[in-house]
Design a protein around this motif. Structure first.
Motif, PDB file in Angstrom:
ATOM      1  N   CYS A  57       0.818  -1.211   0.000  1.00  0.00           N
ATOM      2  CA  CYS A  57       0.000   0.000   0.000  1.00  0.00           C
ATOM      3  C   CYS A  57       0.853   1.262   0.000  1.00  0.00           C
ATOM      4  CB  CYS A  57      -0.928   0.006   1.208  1.00  0.00           C
ATOM      5  SG  CYS A  57      -2.285  -1.184   1.112  1.00  0.00           S
ATOM      6  N   SER A  58       2.108   1.152   0.423  1.00  0.00           N
ATOM      7  CA  SER A  58       2.968   2.330   0.494  1.00  0.00           C
ATOM      8  C   SER A  58       3.364   2.863  -0.882  1.00  0.00           C
ATOM      9  CB  SER A  58       4.223   2.023   1.317  1.00  0.00           C
ATOM     10  OG  SER A  58       4.974   0.992   0.710  1.00  0.00           O
ATOM     11  N   THR A  59       3.104   2.085  -1.920  1.00  0.00           N
ATOM     12  CA  THR A  59       3.390   2.541  -3.284  1.00  0.00           C
ATOM     13  C   THR A  59       2.190   2.331  -4.209  1.00  0.00           C
ATOM     14  OG1 THR A  59       4.354   0.367  -3.828  1.00  0.00           O
ATOM     15  CG2 THR A  59       5.868   2.102  -3.091  1.00  0.00           C
ATOM     16  N   TYR A  60       1.036   2.087  -3.635  1.00  0.00           N
ATOM     17  CA  TYR A  60      -0.138   1.721  -4.437  1.00  0.00           C
ATOM     18  C   TYR A  60      -0.950   2.952  -4.838  1.00  0.00           C
ATOM     19  CZ  TYR A  60      -4.642  -0.286  -5.688  1.00  0.00           C
ATOM     20  OH  TYR A  60      -5.811  -0.616  -6.355  1.00  0.00           O
ATOM     21  N   ASN A  61      -1.158   3.111  -6.141  1.00  0.00           N
ATOM     22  CA  ASN A  61      -1.988   4.188  -6.670  1.00  0.00           C
ATOM     23  C   ASN A  61      -3.442   3.700  -6.706  1.00  0.00           C
ATOM     24  OD1 ASN A  61      -3.397   6.066  -8.236  1.00  0.00           O
ATOM     25  ND2 ASN A  61      -1.689   6.418  -9.629  1.00  0.00           N
ATOM     26  N   SER A  62      -4.290   4.310  -5.901  1.00  0.00           N
ATOM     27  CA  SER A  62      -5.663   3.838  -5.750  1.00  0.00           C
ATOM     28  C   SER A  62      -6.660   4.557  -6.653  1.00  0.00           C
ATOM     29  CB  SER A  62      -6.105   3.998  -4.291  1.00  0.00           C
ATOM     30  OG  SER A  62      -6.052   5.356  -3.903  1.00  0.00           O
ATOM     31  N   SER A  63      -6.182   5.275  -7.648  1.00  0.00           N
ATOM     32  CA  SER A  63      -7.095   6.077  -8.477  1.00  0.00           C
ATOM     33  C   SER A  63      -8.098   5.232  -9.240  1.00  0.00           C
ATOM     34  CB  SER A  63      -6.290   6.952  -9.456  1.00  0.00           C
ATOM     35  OG  SER A  63      -5.494   6.144 -10.301  1.00  0.00           O
ATOM     36  N   ASN A  64      -7.773   3.963  -9.504  1.00  0.00           N
ATOM     37  CA  ASN A  64      -8.716   3.081 -10.194  1.00  0.00           C
ATOM     38  C   ASN A  64      -9.183   1.932  -9.310  1.00  0.00           C
ATOM     39  OD1 ASN A  64      -8.857   4.314 -12.863  1.00  0.00           O
ATOM     40  ND2 ASN A  64      -6.715   3.725 -13.081  1.00  0.00           N
ATOM     41  N   SER A  65      -9.015   2.076  -8.025  1.00  0.00           N
ATOM     42  CA  SER A  65      -9.422   1.024  -7.098  1.00  0.00           C
ATOM     43  C   SER A  65     -10.934   0.939  -6.985  1.00  0.00           C
ATOM     44  CB  SER A  65      -8.851   1.294  -5.702  1.00  0.00           C
ATOM     45  OG  SER A  65      -7.461   1.097  -5.698  1.00  0.00           O
ATOM     46  N   GLU A  66     -11.395  -0.270  -6.666  1.00  0.00           N
ATOM     47  CA  GLU A  66     -12.808  -0.472  -6.392  1.00  0.00           C
ATOM     48  C   GLU A  66     -12.982  -0.638  -4.886  1.00  0.00           C
ATOM     49  OE1 GLU A  66     -14.476  -3.469  -8.887  1.00  0.00           O
ATOM     50  OE2 GLU A  66     -14.333  -2.160 -10.648  1.00  0.00           O
ATOM     51  N   TRP A  67     -13.796   0.218  -4.310  1.00  0.00           N
ATOM     52  CA  TRP A  67     -13.958   0.322  -2.865  1.00  0.00           C
ATOM     53  C   TRP A  67     -15.258  -0.331  -2.417  1.00  0.00           C
ATOM     54  CZ3 TRP A  67     -10.202   3.046   0.006  1.00  0.00           C
ATOM     55  CH2 TRP A  67      -9.283   3.794  -0.751  1.00  0.00           C
ATOM     56  N   PHE A  68     -15.241  -0.915  -1.220  1.00  0.00           N
ATOM     57  CA  PHE A  68     -16.463  -1.451  -0.634  1.00  0.00           C
ATOM     58  C   PHE A  68     -16.665  -0.819   0.740  1.00  0.00           C
ATOM     59  CE2 PHE A  68     -12.971  -4.314   0.376  1.00  0.00           C
ATOM     60  CZ  PHE A  68     -13.133  -4.640   1.719  1.00  0.00           C
ATOM     61  N   LYS A  69     -17.909  -0.597   1.088  1.00  0.00           N
ATOM     62  CA  LYS A  69     -18.245   0.093   2.336  1.00  0.00           C
ATOM     63  C   LYS A  69     -18.334  -0.903   3.480  1.00  0.00           C
ATOM     64  CE  LYS A  69     -21.297   3.453   2.107  1.00  0.00           C
ATOM     65  NZ  LYS A  69     -22.637   4.111   1.997  1.00  0.00           N
ATOM     66  N   ILE A  70     -17.739  -0.530   4.639  1.00  0.00           N
ATOM     67  CA  ILE A  70     -17.818  -1.402   5.805  1.00  0.00           C
ATOM     68  C   ILE A  70     -18.615  -0.771   6.950  1.00  0.00           C
ATOM     69  CG2 ILE A  70     -15.668  -2.597   5.233  1.00  0.00           C
ATOM     70  CD1 ILE A  70     -14.346  -1.015   7.560  1.00  0.00           C
ATOM     71  N   SER A  71     -18.917   0.521   6.884  1.00  0.00           N
ATOM     72  CA  SER A  71     -19.721   1.130   7.940  1.00  0.00           C
ATOM     73  C   SER A  71     -20.265   2.475   7.483  1.00  0.00           C
ATOM     74  CB  SER A  71     -18.920   1.306   9.229  1.00  0.00           C
ATOM     75  OG  SER A  71     -17.939   2.312   9.074  1.00  0.00           O
ATOM     76  N   GLU A  72     -21.365   2.881   8.112  1.00  0.00           N
ATOM     77  CA  GLU A  72     -21.935   4.197   7.860  1.00  0.00           C
ATOM     78  C   GLU A  72     -22.714   4.639   9.106  1.00  0.00           C
ATOM     79  OE1 GLU A  72     -25.767   2.406   5.363  1.00  0.00           O
ATOM     80  OE2 GLU A  72     -24.204   3.503   4.297  1.00  0.00           O
ATOM     81  N   LEU A  73     -22.544   5.881   9.473  1.00  0.00           N
ATOM     82  CA  LEU A  73     -23.246   6.472  10.616  1.00  0.00           C
ATOM     83  C   LEU A  73     -23.846   7.795  10.196  1.00  0.00           C
ATOM     84  CD1 LEU A  73     -21.009   6.018  13.800  1.00  0.00           C
ATOM     85  CD2 LEU A  73     -23.310   5.151  13.457  1.00  0.00           C
ATOM     86  N   GLY A  74     -25.101   8.007  10.550  1.00  0.00           N
ATOM     87  CA  GLY A  74     -25.770   9.255  10.229  1.00  0.00           C
ATOM     88  C   GLY A  74     -26.296   9.948  11.463  1.00  0.00           C
ATOM     89  N   LEU A  75     -27.614   9.880  11.636  1.00  0.00           N
ATOM     90  CA  LEU A  75     -28.259  10.526  12.772  1.00  0.00           C
ATOM     91  C   LEU A  75     -28.305   9.613  13.981  1.00  0.00           C
ATOM     92  CD1 LEU A  75     -31.197  12.003  10.718  1.00  0.00           C
ATOM     93  CD2 LEU A  75     -29.591  13.394  12.031  1.00  0.00           C
ATOM     94  N   GLU A  76     -28.200  10.227  15.145  1.00  0.00           N
ATOM     95  CA  GLU A  76     -28.396   9.478  16.376  1.00  0.00           C
ATOM     96  C   GLU A  76     -29.893   9.191  16.562  1.00  0.00           C
ATOM     97  OE1 GLU A  76     -26.197  10.363  19.870  1.00  0.00           O
ATOM     98  OE2 GLU A  76     -24.871  11.756  18.824  1.00  0.00           O
ATOM     99  N   ALA A  77     -30.211   8.467  17.619  1.00  0.00           N
ATOM    100  CA  ALA A  77     -31.575   7.997  17.829  1.00  0.00           C
ATOM    101  C   ALA A  77     -32.573   9.129  18.058  1.00  0.00           C
ATOM    102  CB  ALA A  77     -31.624   7.021  19.003  1.00  0.00           C
ATOM    103  N   ASP A  78     -32.088  10.325  18.427  1.00  0.00           N
ATOM    104  CA  ASP A  78     -33.026  11.427  18.646  1.00  0.00           C
ATOM    105  C   ASP A  78     -33.524  12.026  17.336  1.00  0.00           C
ATOM    106  OD1 ASP A  78     -30.874  12.890  17.716  1.00  0.00           O
ATOM    107  OD2 ASP A  78     -30.495  13.943  19.593  1.00  0.00           O
ATOM    108  N   GLY A  79     -32.918  11.612  16.219  1.00  0.00           N
ATOM    109  CA  GLY A  79     -33.385  12.056  14.918  1.00  0.00           C
ATOM    110  C   GLY A  79     -32.957  13.446  14.519  1.00  0.00           C
ATOM    111  N   SER A  80     -32.156  14.120  15.333  1.00  0.00           N
ATOM    112  CA  SER A  80     -31.735  15.473  14.995  1.00  0.00           C
ATOM    113  C   SER A  80     -30.234  15.694  15.170  1.00  0.00           C
ATOM    114  CB  SER A  80     -32.496  16.499  15.847  1.00  0.00           C
ATOM    115  OG  SER A  80     -32.252  16.284  17.223  1.00  0.00           O
ATOM    116  N   THR A  81     -29.581  14.889  16.005  1.00  0.00           N
ATOM    117  CA  THR A  81     -28.141  15.025  16.253  1.00  0.00           C
ATOM    118  C   THR A  81     -27.381  14.033  15.398  1.00  0.00           C
ATOM    119  OG1 THR A  81     -28.601  15.637  18.549  1.00  0.00           O
ATOM    120  CG2 THR A  81     -26.335  15.004  18.006  1.00  0.00           C
ATOM    121  N   TRP A  82     -26.357  14.510  14.728  1.00  0.00           N
ATOM    122  CA  TRP A  82     -25.530  13.645  13.900  1.00  0.00           C
ATOM    123  C   TRP A  82     -24.385  13.070  14.739  1.00  0.00           C
ATOM    124  CZ3 TRP A  82     -26.583  12.783   8.665  1.00  0.00           C
ATOM    125  CH2 TRP A  82     -27.587  13.584   8.114  1.00  0.00           C
TER     126      TRP A  82
END
Length: 324
Positions: free
Chosen positions: A119-144
């Motif tokens: 990875c120390s010499t890897y050009n990622s401009s054409n890499s294919e990425w996969f998502k492992i996590s996502e966080l949005g709003l907290e349970a109160d529905g207004s705080t991120w």
């Protein structure tokens, strides 16, 4: 009086906006701390974090710097991790890390891609990425969840427990939406961390769960162009592909956390915090952190978990045609 005040507001706000940006200063893997570099240093120290040349955001979903950040440079080191390893990613404000992360509106997401060689010499401009996590709003529905970074809490993510060994880039991303009411207003903050994953697991994403950067997003995606972001009830659709299915498949047991956690991985894409049918997302009253695909923020108490409908379908993969 109001007219005179309005004349002075731009002069007061613009310097604040210019300085109120940030970057990744430090990564901790299973208790081992890896320091990054402050910006504008003459001679960067060895690190596992690819150094960007500015704390300003990447603008535009088709920007080539959406990959790893503005003019990101190869890092000389690689961090050792394993399936199930816990990573703490410290986002800070300013250019020397003396300020806290300044923004509080928008999602936190983490992607991975496999390096072809070191990875120390890897050009990622054409890499294919996969998502492992996502966080949005907290349970109160207004705080991120992003707002917790304002108090210097790190964003934590767990390496999927069944991920095959190899050299990987971890892409930590914040999308700040405070100006995203109009086209092109979203601010992207990507950062790439070089890892070597050990173990003997065998799993990974399917091709339909991968995408390119740029190419994963469009400026008109509902999670990037958000004209109603400050009009409750807030409904938010995460951009990009869903969390890879192999991540969710291995997330049946709770991950240890001494400070409490909130699960952020899901194959669903839309968060809605209003009473509604089963296809709408309703805040859960019982936290259920997961062993893989877990993205959380270090806190003193556990958070409620937001469960998203995994049946929500979307287009998984987009590609950007590039000149070679």
């Amino acid at each position: 009086m109001l007219r005179r005040l309005a004349q002075f507001l731009p002069a007061l706000v613009i310097p604040t906006l210019v300085s109120a940006h940030g970057y990744v200063q430090q990564v901790t893997i299973d208790g081992t701390v890896y320091m990054g570099n402050d910006l504008n240093v003459a001679t960067p120290a060895p690190s596992i974090i690819r150094l960007v040349d500015t704390n300003s955001p990447v603008k535009g979903a088709n920007n080539t710097f959406l990959n790893c950040g503005q003019d990101a440079q190869f890092a000389s080191l690689v961090g050792n991790a394993n399936p199930g390893s816990q990573l703490e990613i410290l986002w800070v404000g300013g250019t020397d890390g003396s300020s806290n992360w300044p923004h509080n509106t928008g999602p936190l997401m983490h992607y991975m891609t496999k390096c072809d060689g070191s990875c120390s010499t890897y050009n990622s401009s054409n890499s294919e990425w996969f998502k492992i996590s996502e966080l949005g709003l907290e349970a109160d529905g207004s705080t991120w969840y992003q707002a917790n970074l304002n108090s210097r809490a790190p964003a934590n993510v767990t390496i999927p427990s069944t991920l095959a060994p190899g050299n990987y880039l971890l892409r930590s991303e914040i999308i700040s939406l405070q100006l995203a009411m109009t086209l092109g207003g979203a601010e992207f903050y990507p950062a790439c961390i070089q890892l070597q994953i050990g173990g003997s697991q065998t799993q990974g994403p399917t091709s339909s769960e991968e995408c390119l950067f740029p190419g994963c997003y469009s400026d008109t995606d509902p999670g990037i162009l958000t004209p109603n972001i400050y009009n409750p009830p807030i409904e938010y659709t995460f951009p990009g592909p869903p969390v890879a299915s192999f991540v969710d498949a291995g997330s049946s047991s709770a991950a240890p956390s001494s400070t409490g956690s909130a699960s952020g991985s899901s194959a669903g894409t839309t968060s809605t915090f209003v009473n509604g049918p089963s296809s709408t997302i309703i805040a859960s009253s019982t936290p259920s952190p997961t062993a893989t695909g877990q993205c959380m923020l270090s806190r003193s108490t556990s958070e409620d978990v937001v469960k998203r409908d995994s049946k929500n379908k979307r287009t998984h993969k987009r590609r950007l045609t590039r000149a070679h």
